[in-house]
Scaffold this motif. Structure first.
Motif, PDB file in Angstrom:
ATOM      1  N   HIS A  56       0.800  -1.221   0.000  1.00  0.00           N
ATOM      2  CA  HIS A  56       0.000   0.000   0.000  1.00  0.00           C
ATOM      3  C   HIS A  56       0.839   1.281   0.000  1.00  0.00           C
ATOM      4  O   HIS A  56       0.291   2.373  -0.026  1.00  0.00           O
ATOM      5  N   HIS A  57       2.150   1.161   0.068  1.00  0.00           N
ATOM      6  CA  HIS A  57       3.014   2.343   0.124  1.00  0.00           C
ATOM      7  C   HIS A  57       4.106   2.236  -0.945  1.00  0.00           C
ATOM      8  O   HIS A  57       4.920   1.314  -0.905  1.00  0.00           O
ATOM      9  N   PRO A  58       4.129   3.183  -1.889  1.00  0.00           N
ATOM     10  CA  PRO A  58       5.203   3.165  -2.883  1.00  0.00           C
ATOM     11  C   PRO A  58       6.549   3.487  -2.229  1.00  0.00           C
ATOM     12  O   PRO A  58       6.604   4.171  -1.205  1.00  0.00           O
ATOM     13  N   TYR A  59       7.607   2.980  -2.817  1.00  0.00           N
ATOM     14  CA  TYR A  59       8.932   3.260  -2.265  1.00  0.00           C
ATOM     15  C   TYR A  59       9.994   3.241  -3.357  1.00  0.00           C
ATOM     16  O   TYR A  59       9.750   2.772  -4.470  1.00  0.00           O
ATOM     17  N   LEU A  60      11.145   3.762  -3.010  1.00  0.00           N
ATOM     18  CA  LEU A  60      12.299   3.824  -3.909  1.00  0.00           C
ATOM     19  C   LEU A  60      13.480   3.197  -3.195  1.00  0.00           C
ATOM     20  O   LEU A  60      13.783   3.555  -2.059  1.00  0.00           O
ATOM     21  N   LEU A  61      14.130   2.271  -3.865  1.00  0.00           N
ATOM     22  CA  LEU A  61      15.358   1.668  -3.355  1.00  0.00           C
ATOM     23  C   LEU A  61      16.478   2.125  -4.277  1.00  0.00           C
ATOM     24  O   LEU A  61      16.521   1.754  -5.439  1.00  0.00           O
TER      25      LEU A  61
END
Length: 80
Positions: A41-46
């Motif tokens: 439910h939460h976009p993220y960037l690695l």
């Protein structure tokens, strides 16, 4: 409800013993995987690499002052 430890007694003719592998596979097949609700439910960037691509001429003209930079991010984006 904690972590399980598996010990293999060794390698025979380049292979692990069948019974030990069978016990490991049996235990893995019984694991109940829970859905990762927060991550879905939460976009993220690695990001694994950051490069500053600001031209050197632009940095030399504003010595000692706060400077806007142009950066390039390399990595993985999920959910955006």
């Amino acid at each position: 409800q904690g972590a399980k430890m598996f010990f293999f007694s060794g390698v025979v003719n380049g292979k692990y013993l069948k019974n030990e592998v069978r016990l490991l596979v049996l235990q893995i097949s019984r694991v109940k995987f829970r859905p990762l609700v927060w991550r879905n439910h939460h976009p993220y960037l690695l990001c694994d690499r950051v490069e500053d691509v600001t031209p050197p001429e632009q940095l030399a003209t504003k010595e000692g002052r706060a400077q806007d930079r142009t950066v390039v991010l390399y990595g993985y984006v999920r959910g955006a």
